[in-house]
Design an enzyme around this catalytic site. Structure first.
Site, PDB file in Angstrom:
ATOM      1  N   HIS A 122     124.387 -61.506  67.918  1.00 32.05           N
ATOM      2  CA  HIS A 122     124.187 -62.521  68.953  1.00 32.05           C
ATOM      3  C   HIS A 122     125.105 -63.699  68.657  1.00 32.05           C
ATOM      4  O   HIS A 122     125.482 -63.943  67.516  1.00 32.05           O
ATOM      5  CB  HIS A 122     122.702 -62.952  68.901  1.00 32.05           C
ATOM      6  CG  HIS A 122     122.278 -63.887  69.975  1.00 32.05           C
ATOM      7  ND1 HIS A 122     122.561 -65.247  69.944  1.00 32.05           N
ATOM      8  CD2 HIS A 122     121.542 -63.689  71.100  1.00 32.05           C
ATOM      9  CE1 HIS A 122     122.025 -65.830  71.002  1.00 32.05           C
ATOM     10  NE2 HIS A 122     121.414 -64.911  71.725  1.00 32.05           N
ATOM     11  N   ASP A 199     119.638 -61.936  60.549  1.00 35.10           N
ATOM     12  CA  ASP A 199     119.092 -62.530  61.774  1.00 35.10           C
ATOM     13  C   ASP A 199     117.840 -61.750  62.165  1.00 35.10           C
ATOM     14  O   ASP A 199     117.911 -60.595  62.579  1.00 35.10           O
ATOM     15  CB  ASP A 199     120.144 -62.465  62.881  1.00 35.10           C
ATOM     16  CG  ASP A 199     119.661 -63.031  64.212  1.00 35.10           C
ATOM     17  OD1 ASP A 199     118.465 -63.372  64.316  1.00 35.10           O
ATOM     18  OD2 ASP A 199     120.479 -63.111  65.147  1.00 35.10           O
ATOM     19  N   GLN A 202     114.993 -60.724  66.680  1.00 34.25           N
ATOM     20  CA  GLN A 202     114.413 -59.607  67.421  1.00 34.25           C
ATOM     21  C   GLN A 202     113.481 -58.778  66.543  1.00 34.25           C
ATOM     22  O   GLN A 202     112.370 -58.428  66.947  1.00 34.25           O
ATOM     23  CB  GLN A 202     115.524 -58.717  67.982  1.00 34.25           C
ATOM     24  CG  GLN A 202     116.392 -59.381  69.028  1.00 34.25           C
ATOM     25  CD  GLN A 202     115.649 -59.728  70.310  1.00 34.25           C
ATOM     26  OE1 GLN A 202     114.663 -59.093  70.672  1.00 34.25           O
ATOM     27  NE2 GLN A 202     116.112 -60.761  70.993  1.00 34.25           N
ATOM     28  N   LYS A 225     110.118 -66.314  70.681  1.00 35.02           N
ATOM     29  CA  LYS A 225     110.135 -64.855  70.799  1.00 35.02           C
ATOM     30  C   LYS A 225     108.895 -64.238  70.159  1.00 35.02           C
ATOM     31  O   LYS A 225     108.541 -63.093  70.454  1.00 35.02           O
ATOM     32  CB  LYS A 225     111.393 -64.285  70.149  1.00 35.02           C
ATOM     33  CG  LYS A 225     112.692 -64.709  70.816  1.00 35.02           C
ATOM     34  CD  LYS A 225     113.874 -64.035  70.161  1.00 35.02           C
ATOM     35  CE  LYS A 225     115.185 -64.658  70.581  1.00 35.02           C
ATOM     36  NZ  LYS A 225     115.495 -64.506  72.016  1.00 35.02           N
ATOM     37  N   CYS A 363     124.477 -63.100  75.495  1.00 33.01           N
ATOM     38  CA  CYS A 363     124.971 -63.883  74.356  1.00 33.01           C
ATOM     39  C   CYS A 363     125.510 -62.967  73.259  1.00 33.01           C
ATOM     40  O   CYS A 363     125.263 -63.176  72.071  1.00 33.01           O
ATOM     41  CB  CYS A 363     123.879 -64.794  73.793  1.00 33.01           C
ATOM     42  SG  CYS A 363     123.364 -66.103  74.908  1.00 33.01           S
TER      43      CYS A 363
END
Length: 405
Positions: A122, A199, A202, A225, A363
């Site tokens: 991302h 990261d 998600q 999220k 993104c």
């Protein structure tokens, strides 16, 4: 047992209609909806418990501080951090990665040093490293994914060279749903003395996370999220890496003493948390984590795996639909295109049927270029979505085919 209907009842927005149709919310990869317990916690904090934290000795300040700081231990438990002081509050993953770029990268990297990135990233895990490329002269080394969207961990390991100082890689792609074997990557990097940032935006939503087992140095997550408020989040930073970092911002709370000619910093994590924070957002974030941990992240992962398998099966019947990323163990994220229809047009038609999806580059422009796509539609599922909603999506896509085919 995982009772999806009971869970759906906890989210008031899921009972509404859009364009005269029951809402089918499939934009969870961008932001998840909020359960009533989070909404109530935010309302209660503003209505009955609000004051600034860390500053006052009065009752409301102490109460707000207790509730605000309690989230830190919840994040540590959620990520299985070694100590809650390894948890820093942020406004989300974007701030967390920028924090690492400025506070660690600017302090420890020099011209010619290399940062290894995957093509799956991302923009939040790309742009801060471009800042270092522009300002310090570091080199960005890219590792491509396979045609099915998978990322070979050995390819990332092979990209690590004598000048590599950081590997920054997602645990799950927000475009293809690809799950990355970050543990193998991080353990190999640590053996070479290379720092690692994973990261977790998600991946942390869809199953259990253990940062100690992964072996990473930095792991940011985003509150909105994780069914919490926007403007909330946290980053795990291993204590050894914190010691290599300067403060990210200056102001109140992050200092020990301030004089005319001298300054000393507070101990972490406050050293990296300047100014009045997002107090109520962080409190709400903690309640969202309580909610998730109460359901059980293993239970959520198992339910979503079944949902992803069903969506894969149903979408495979649409032979005129092209799905980007087809790995067997992918998460419940489906990006797709349809010949003769732009992603924005597809999204508009789906919206008329009450189906909310995302359309665009998500993104992730380097990945989209690698896939040969300018834009896709993305249906991203959450723990409160159902097989009936998969069927609703398929029916709406068939309508698109009729209109544009």
């Amino acid at each position: 047992m995982f009772d999806v209907q009971k869970i759906r009842a906890d989210f008031p927005i899921l009972s509404r209609e859009v364009n005269g149709k029951p809402l089918t919310y499939l934009d969870n990869g961008a932001s998840a909806q909020k359960p009533q317990v989070v909404i109530d916690a935010i309302t209660r904090a503003y209505s009955h418990e609000y004051a600034n934290v860390h500053r006052g000795l009065h009752y409301l300040s102490n109460l707000a501080t207790d509730h605000y700081e309690s989230t830190r231990a919840k994040v540590a438990r959620f990520l299985n951090a070694g100590h809650e002081d390894e948890i820093l509050y942020t406004s989300g993953t974007t701030e967390g990665i920028n924090l690492v770029s400025y506070a660690w990268g600017m302090e420890n990297l020099r011209a010619g040093d290399e940062i290894v990135l995957s093509i799956l990233e991302h923009h939040a895990n790309i742009v801060p490293w471009h800042f270092l490329r522009e300002r310090l002269g570091v080199v960005l080394t890219w590792v491509d994914c396979a045609p099915d969207g998978s990322l070979d961990p050995q390819a990332v390991i092979d990209a690590m060279g004598a000048k590599t100082k950081l590997v920054a890689v997602t645990q799950m792609s927000n475009v293809t749903g690809t799950r990355v074997d970050v543990k193998t990557i991080c353990h190999a990097a640590r053996e070479r003395g290379i720092a690692t940032l994973v990261d977790g935006s998600q991946a942390a939503v869809h199953g259990p996370v253990d940062v100690q087992d992964i072996g990473c140095d930095f792991y940011p997550i985003t509150g909105h999220k994780l069914y919490g408020p926007s403007g909330s989040g946290a980053i795990y930073i291993r204590a050894e890496r914190q010691a290599q970092m300067r403060p990210f911002m200056g102001g109140g709370d992050m200092i020990d003493t301030v004089g005319r000619e001298t300054i000393t910093w507070a101990k972490p994590p406050l050293k990296f948390e300047a100014g009045t924070p997002g107090i109520v957002q962080t409190i709400g974030f903690g309640v969202a984590l309580d909610y998730l941990m109460g359901l059980g992240m293993d239970q959520i992962a198992a339910y979503e795996a079944g949902l992803a398998a069903y969506a894969t099966e149903r979408l495979a019947t649409l032979n005129w639909l092209s799905v980007q990323g087809t790995t067997a163990d992918k998460g419940a994220i489906f990006s797709f295109t349809m010949e003769g229809a732009h992603a924005h047009d597809i999204s508009t038609v789906l919206d008329k049927r009450g189906v909310a999806v995302r359309a665009g580059s998500h993104c992730a422009m380097p990945l989209m270029e690698h896939l040969g796509q300018s834009a896709t539609c993305r249906a991203s599922f959450a723990m409160y979505n159902t097989r009936d909603e998969v069927d609703t999506l398929v029916s709406a896509l068939e309508l698109c085919r009729d209109l544009f085919g």
